[in-house]
Design an enzyme around this catalytic site. Structure first.
Site, short mmCIF file in Angstrom:
data_model
loop_
_atom_site.label_atom_id
_atom_site.label_comp_id
_atom_site.label_asym_id
_atom_site.label_seq_id
_atom_site.Cartn_x
_atom_site.Cartn_y
_atom_site.Cartn_z
N GLN A 1 49.26 -27.15 5.81
CA GLN A 1 50.23 -26.53 4.91
C GLN A 1 49.84 -26.84 3.47
O GLN A 1 49.95 -27.99 3.03
CB GLN A 1 51.60 -27.11 5.23
CG GLN A 1 52.72 -26.60 4.36
CD GLN A 1 54.01 -27.37 4.65
OE1 GLN A 1 54.10 -28.09 5.65
NE2 GLN A 1 54.98 -27.25 3.78
N GLU B 1 59.87 -27.12 9.19
CA GLU B 1 59.23 -28.42 8.95
C GLU B 1 60.26 -29.55 9.05
O GLU B 1 59.95 -30.66 9.48
CB GLU B 1 58.57 -28.43 7.57
CG GLU B 1 57.68 -29.63 7.35
CD GLU B 1 57.13 -29.72 5.94
OE1 GLU B 1 57.59 -28.97 5.05
OE2 GLU B 1 56.24 -30.56 5.72
N SER C 1 52.02 -28.11 -1.98
CA SER C 1 52.14 -28.96 -3.17
C SER C 1 50.88 -28.90 -4.04
O SER C 1 49.76 -28.75 -3.53
CB SER C 1 52.36 -30.42 -2.75
OG SER C 1 53.44 -30.52 -1.88
N GLU D 1 66.13 -36.58 -3.05
CA GLU D 1 66.94 -36.01 -4.13
C GLU D 1 67.09 -34.50 -3.95
O GLU D 1 68.16 -33.94 -4.15
CB GLU D 1 66.29 -36.30 -5.51
CG GLU D 1 66.39 -37.74 -5.96
CD GLU D 1 65.45 -38.67 -5.21
OE1 GLU D 1 64.45 -38.18 -4.63
OE2 GLU D 1 65.71 -39.88 -5.18
N SER E 1 48.35 -32.51 4.45
CA SER E 1 48.15 -33.34 5.65
C SER E 1 47.08 -32.74 6.55
O SER E 1 47.10 -31.52 6.81
CB SER E 1 49.47 -33.47 6.42
OG SER E 1 50.44 -34.10 5.63
C1 LIG Z 1 53.42 -38.23 4.02
C2 LIG Z 1 53.38 -36.99 3.17
C3 LIG Z 1 52.83 -35.83 3.68
C4 LIG Z 1 52.79 -34.66 2.89
N1 LIG Z 1 52.21 -33.54 3.44
C5 LIG Z 1 52.14 -32.42 2.69
C6 LIG Z 1 51.50 -31.25 3.21
O1 LIG Z 1 50.98 -31.23 4.34
N2 LIG Z 1 51.45 -30.15 2.44
C7 LIG Z 1 52.00 -30.11 1.19
O2 LIG Z 1 51.96 -29.06 0.55
N3 LIG Z 1 52.60 -31.21 0.65
C8 LIG Z 1 52.68 -32.36 1.37
N4 LIG Z 1 53.28 -33.49 0.83
C9 LIG Z 1 53.74 -33.45 -0.54
C10 LIG Z 1 55.27 -33.42 -0.70
O3 LIG Z 1 55.79 -32.19 -0.27
C11 LIG Z 1 55.59 -33.70 -2.19
O4 LIG Z 1 55.11 -35.00 -2.49
C12 LIG Z 1 57.08 -33.63 -2.45
O5 LIG Z 1 57.55 -32.31 -2.35
C13 LIG Z 1 57.44 -34.18 -3.85
O6 LIG Z 1 56.66 -33.63 -4.86
P1 LIG Z 1 55.91 -34.54 -5.94
O7 LIG Z 1 55.12 -35.57 -5.20
O8 LIG Z 1 55.17 -33.63 -6.85
O9 LIG Z 1 57.06 -35.29 -6.74
P2 LIG Z 1 57.96 -34.70 -7.90
O10 LIG Z 1 58.45 -33.36 -7.53
O11 LIG Z 1 57.20 -34.81 -9.19
O12 LIG Z 1 59.17 -35.70 -7.91
C14 LIG Z 1 59.15 -36.98 -8.58
C15 LIG Z 1 60.54 -37.59 -8.49
O13 LIG Z 1 61.49 -36.76 -9.21
C16 LIG Z 1 62.56 -36.40 -8.37
N5 LIG Z 1 63.02 -35.03 -8.66
C17 LIG Z 1 62.23 -33.94 -8.85
N6 LIG Z 1 62.99 -32.85 -9.07
C18 LIG Z 1 64.28 -33.24 -8.99
C19 LIG Z 1 65.54 -32.56 -9.12
N7 LIG Z 1 65.61 -31.26 -9.35
N8 LIG Z 1 66.67 -33.29 -8.97
C20 LIG Z 1 66.62 -34.64 -8.73
N9 LIG Z 1 65.46 -35.33 -8.62
C21 LIG Z 1 64.30 -34.65 -8.74
C22 LIG Z 1 61.99 -36.45 -6.96
O14 LIG Z 1 63.01 -36.61 -5.98
C23 LIG Z 1 61.05 -37.65 -7.04
O15 LIG Z 1 61.77 -38.85 -6.89
C24 LIG Z 1 53.32 -34.66 1.58
C25 LIG Z 1 53.87 -35.84 1.06
C26 LIG Z 1 53.91 -36.99 1.83
C27 LIG Z 1 54.50 -38.23 1.25
#
Ligand SMILES: Cc1cc2nc3c(=O)[nH]c(=O)nc-3n(C[C@H](O)[C@H](O)[C@H](O)COP(=O)(O)OP(=O)(O)OC[C@H]3O[C@@H](n4cnc5c(N)ncnc54)[C@H](O)[C@@H]3O)c2cc1C
Length: 389
Positions: free
Chosen positions: A133, A251, A136, A375, A168
């Site tokens: 997938q 998912e 991100s 969140e 992943s």
């Molecule tokens: C084990 C694991 C597997 C993953 N596998 C995949 C995968 O297969 N494919 C894929 O595409 N992605 C994958 N991801 C990525 C995952 O979907 C993202 O890490 C996640 O959506 C958060 O995005 P970010 O890391 O950019 O954090 P950000 O979006 O930058 O968030 C940073 C912080 O700000 C907070 N925040 C952001 N916006 C808001 C809001 N509107 N209100 C309140 N708080 C907010 C968040 O909660 C977080 O604490 C994976 C992540 C993990 C940990």
């Protein structure tokens, strides 16, 4: 609340018998120490997982959640639930194909053309092709609609450029379910499309990310002028946002929750074992804390079943998916440190991930991020369940 619940938690004797048959089959087919024998991410692990996908297919279990018209079993919600529960309880592997089976396939069934369904569904079911997938990006996680990987229509095919991250299992998969921007002038949600991109195509570079637990569960994926045929567009051009939202519900659905449920139950069981060996450790997990922990864990399959029945009735399960995701991440995270303390330093030395409470603790940090952060789940619940604006 915006969903109706028609459920009967009494499982019929024939479904219980079915569960016993599945349990016996898993016990006969899964080596007891598979997590030690096949270290995560090793070539042996990849082969073992792929082999498991093929075994599931040969035994008729790969299509447990699929309707008959696509080669599935068309099983009742109760039977699906029993299946997910047995798989979770026995600690069976998920298979490399789990994302394809659970998440990509239902999307293809709903949004794919008949040609796409014929092309992509059989290899997913039979464990011949594997999907990752690719949503991100470095600049788009929670705010996924800000994604900037773009696909331009040039000479009857798409040219894809950009970068994904946290994908992943990307290095082991054949296909990426990729969200791309296809209209840069449109409002951000309206200019997104979904593409099936071959991950071994020219111009795709996959760089594994090394984690604190020494594993590489995910990778960065770079696209440089990757050519993708027009027929790999899934859903309408610029209509990919709705497709992506449906995908996230799958998912966050039953099977993912059930495997978390199993991990948590196993962790509590080993904490109890440790307390039995050294009763003074019960100061970290007293009867009150343990009771709460058990109750939280037991609630997971109940909400998972509600989600499944809403999905099968054609209802919108988004709110329940968020409740479920938040519930199991919270339970895991809140109690992982307690379980770690109760099991003691020895847990850090164990090799087997399913038993190592240290790895369980480390993973607890990731569960409230992957699949959408806590969140974001709270935002969905606040808006859609509680009606807050
Ligand atoms: C084990 C694991 C597997 C993953 N596998 C995949 C995968 O297969 N494919 C894929 O595409 N992605 C994958 N991801 C990525 C995952 O979907 C993202 O890490 C996640 O959506 C958060 O995005 P970010 O890391 O950019 O954090 P950000 O979006 O930058 O968030 C940073 C912080 O700000 C907070 N925040 C952001 N916006 C808001 C809001 N509107 N209100 C309140 N708080 C907010 C968040 O909660 C977080 O604490 C994976 C992540 C993990 C940990």
């Amino acid at each position: 609340m915006g969903y109706s619940i028609h459920m009967d938690f009494t499982v019929a004797p024939e479904d219980l018998e079915f569960g016993d048959r599945v349990r016996a089959w898993v016990e006969a087919n899964v080596p007891r120490d598979w997590t030690i024998e096949y270290p995560y991410g090793s070539p042996e692990w990849v082969e073992f997982q792929k082999d498991w996908d093929r075994k599931l297919y040969q035994a008729g279990y790969a299509g447990m959640f699929w309707p008959r018209e696509f080669g599935g079993t068309g099983a009742s919600p109760e039977r699906r639930f029993v299946f997910a529960q047995v798989m979770a309880e026995t600690g069976a592997p998920e298979g490399l194909g789990h994302l394809g089976r659970r998440v990509v396939a239902p999307i293809l069934m709903t949004h794919g053309t008949p040609e796409q369904q014929r092309r992509f569904l059989p290899p997913i079911l039979e464990g011949r092709e594997f999907w990752a997938q690719c949503f991100s990006e470095p600049g788009a996680g929670s705010d996924l609609a800000s994604l900037s990987t773009r696909a331009e229509l040039v000479g009857g095919r798409f040219l894809v450029n950009g970068q994904k991250v946290w994908t992943s299992n990307a290095e082991f998969c054949d296909w990426g379910f990729v969200l791309v921007r296809t209209d840069r002038q449109a409002p951000k949600h309206a200019g997104i499309s979904c593409l099936a991109v071959p991950l071994r195509a020219a111009g795709v570079t996959i760089r594994p990310i090394r984690q604190i637990n020494r594993q590489s569960d995910f990778a960065e994926v770079f696209f440089d002028d990757v050519e993708v045929p027009l027929e790999n567009l899934i859903g309408p051009l610029n209509g990919g946002w709705r497709v992506a939202v449906t995908l996230l519900n799958y998912e966050r659905g039953l099977e993912s929750a059930m495997s978390r449920f199993a991990d948590q139950r196993r962790a509590v069981e080993s904490a109890l074992l440790a307390i039995r060996e050294k009763p003074e450790r019960d100061r970290y997990l007293d009867a009150h804390a343990l009771g709460r922990l058990q109750a939280e864990i037991l609630a997971i399959p109940i909400v998972a079943m509600r989600l499944l029945s809403t999905q099968l009735e054609g209802g919108d399960p988004s709110e329940l998916a968020s409740v479920l995701k938040l519930q199991h991440s919270n339970a895991w995270q809140r109690d992982a440190s307690r379980v770690l303390l109760a099991t003691g330093q020895a847990s850090m030395l164990k090799r087997e991930p399913a038993e190592s409470q240290f790895l369980f603790y480390l993973m607890s940090r990731a569960v409230s991020i992957g699949g959408g952060t806590s969140e974001i789940q709270r935002n969905v619940i606040a808006k859609r369940v509680l009606g807050l604006t």
